[in-house]
Design a protein around this motif. Structure first.
Motif, PDB file in Angstrom:
ATOM      1  N   TYR A  28      34.016  33.397  43.097  1.00  0.00           N
ATOM      2  CA  TYR A  28      35.297  33.685  42.093  1.00  0.00           C
ATOM      3  C   TYR A  28      35.266  34.947  42.214  1.00  0.00           C
ATOM      4  O   TYR A  28      34.249  35.821  41.279  1.00  0.00           O
ATOM      5  CB  TYR A  28      35.157  32.738  40.882  1.00  0.00           C
ATOM      6  CG  TYR A  28      34.929  31.281  41.089  1.00  0.00           C
ATOM      7  CD1 TYR A  28      36.068  30.653  41.380  1.00  0.00           C
ATOM      8  CD2 TYR A  28      33.648  30.717  41.167  1.00  0.00           C
ATOM      9  CE1 TYR A  28      35.860  29.228  41.666  1.00  0.00           C
ATOM     10  CE2 TYR A  28      33.599  29.345  41.264  1.00  0.00           C
ATOM     11  CZ  TYR A  28      34.512  28.698  41.512  1.00  0.00           C
ATOM     12  OH  TYR A  28      34.705  27.312  41.880  1.00  0.00           O
ATOM     13  N   ALA A  29      36.431  35.644  42.179  1.00  0.00           N
ATOM     14  CA  ALA A  29      36.711  37.056  42.079  1.00  0.00           C
ATOM     15  C   ALA A  29      37.609  37.316  40.964  1.00  0.00           C
ATOM     16  O   ALA A  29      38.629  36.557  40.625  1.00  0.00           O
ATOM     17  CB  ALA A  29      37.328  37.550  43.151  1.00  0.00           C
ATOM     18  N   SER A  30      37.284  38.462  40.240  1.00  0.00           N
ATOM     19  CA  SER A  30      38.286  38.706  39.051  1.00  0.00           C
ATOM     20  C   SER A  30      38.288  40.350  39.129  1.00  0.00           C
ATOM     21  O   SER A  30      37.432  41.046  39.496  1.00  0.00           O
ATOM     22  CB  SER A  30      38.010  38.010  37.734  1.00  0.00           C
ATOM     23  OG  SER A  30      36.803  38.774  37.427  1.00  0.00           O
ATOM     24  N   LEU A  31      39.472  40.762  38.700  1.00  0.00           N
ATOM     25  CA  LEU A  31      39.676  42.233  38.728  1.00  0.00           C
ATOM     26  C   LEU A  31      39.745  42.492  37.275  1.00  0.00           C
ATOM     27  O   LEU A  31      40.421  42.035  36.330  1.00  0.00           O
ATOM     28  CB  LEU A  31      41.015  42.506  39.124  1.00  0.00           C
ATOM     29  CG  LEU A  31      41.412  44.063  39.450  1.00  0.00           C
ATOM     30  CD1 LEU A  31      40.574  44.621  40.182  1.00  0.00           C
ATOM     31  CD2 LEU A  31      42.976  44.209  39.871  1.00  0.00           C
ATOM     32  N   HIS A  32      38.798  43.554  36.901  1.00  0.00           N
ATOM     33  CA  HIS A  32      38.568  43.959  35.263  1.00  0.00           C
ATOM     34  C   HIS A  32      40.201  44.546  34.694  1.00  0.00           C
ATOM     35  O   HIS A  32      40.428  44.111  33.815  1.00  0.00           O
ATOM     36  CB  HIS A  32      37.705  45.145  35.115  1.00  0.00           C
ATOM     37  CG  HIS A  32      36.379  44.836  35.528  1.00  0.00           C
ATOM     38  ND1 HIS A  32      35.631  43.817  34.381  1.00  0.00           N
ATOM     39  CD2 HIS A  32      35.678  44.448  36.533  1.00  0.00           C
ATOM     40  CE1 HIS A  32      34.527  43.586  34.915  1.00  0.00           C
ATOM     41  NE2 HIS A  32      34.387  44.220  36.250  1.00  0.00           N
ATOM     42  N   GLU A  33      40.700  45.516  35.720  1.00  0.00           N
ATOM     43  CA  GLU A  33      41.997  46.133  35.112  1.00  0.00           C
ATOM     44  C   GLU A  33      43.030  46.078  36.282  1.00  0.00           C
ATOM     45  O   GLU A  33      42.679  46.711  37.150  1.00  0.00           O
ATOM     46  CB  GLU A  33      41.792  47.413  34.542  1.00  0.00           C
ATOM     47  CG  GLU A  33      40.912  47.442  33.308  1.00  0.00           C
ATOM     48  CD  GLU A  33      40.847  49.018  32.869  1.00  0.00           C
ATOM     49  OE1 GLU A  33      41.168  49.903  33.657  1.00  0.00           O
ATOM     50  OE2 GLU A  33      40.071  49.117  32.018  1.00  0.00           O
ATOM     51  N   PRO A  34      44.193  45.621  36.158  1.00  0.00           N
ATOM     52  CA  PRO A  34      45.149  45.724  37.265  1.00  0.00           C
ATOM     53  C   PRO A  34      45.676  47.151  37.119  1.00  0.00           C
ATOM     54  O   PRO A  34      46.820  47.515  36.689  1.00  0.00           O
ATOM     55  CB  PRO A  34      46.088  44.638  36.795  1.00  0.00           C
ATOM     56  CG  PRO A  34      46.203  44.580  35.689  1.00  0.00           C
ATOM     57  CD  PRO A  34      44.697  44.656  35.204  1.00  0.00           C
ATOM     58  N   THR A  35      45.084  48.082  37.702  1.00  0.00           N
ATOM     59  CA  THR A  35      45.529  49.567  37.758  1.00  0.00           C
ATOM     60  C   THR A  35      45.937  49.852  39.261  1.00  0.00           C
ATOM     61  O   THR A  35      45.372  49.422  40.053  1.00  0.00           O
ATOM     62  CB  THR A  35      44.509  50.405  37.053  1.00  0.00           C
ATOM     63  OG1 THR A  35      43.155  50.277  37.866  1.00  0.00           O
ATOM     64  CG2 THR A  35      44.416  49.961  35.686  1.00  0.00           C
TER      65      THR A  35
END
Length: 131
Positions: A28-35
């Motif tokens: 499972y992948a997640s991005l901390h901040e969509p910057t």
């Protein structure tokens, strides 16, 4: 040590990607901040990746470029097997060849595992190439 495998003693960087590998070999992948990440076309943009290895897996994690698929983006990813540690730090290198904004979708999985039908194994990054 190559540039895509960071030592596990380095402090966690909050602006990167987290991969959670569960005991059933799902990623499972997640991005901390969509910057937006600014880079020069043709140079490597390094994105820190924290791998939380909940199943203490020792297989390699594969990174696959989903889009764009026109050859304008290249990934640099260390395919060495995980060490079996609870947490590992690596770096995803992304090279864009174009000016302007590029949305990049990357999928992560273990070898011989099917991609997640819900897209939970993917992150979407936005690069801005200017040079």
């Amino acid at each position: 040590m190559d540039s895509c495998h960071l030592p596990t003693t380095q402090a966690l960087i909050p602006s990167g990607v987290t991969l959670a590998v569960n005991p059933e070999a799902r990623v499972y992948a997640s991005l901390h901040e969509p910057t937006v990440r600014h880079t020069r076309p043709g140079t490597v943009c390094h994105i820190p990746v924290t791998i939380q290895n909940l199943g203490l897996v020792t297989a390699s994690v594969e990174a696959t470029l989903i889009e764009p698929c026109d050859g304008s983006v290249r990934l640099i990813w260390n395919t060495q097997p995980l060490l079996g540690d609870e947490t590992e730090l690596r770096s995803l290198g992304v090279v864009t060849r174009r000016e302007g904004f590029t949305e990049v979708t990357v999928s992560f999985c273990l070898p011989l595992e099917l991609p997640d039908l819900g897209g939970r194994d993917r992150v979407r990054l936005v690069l801005h190439g200017s040079g």
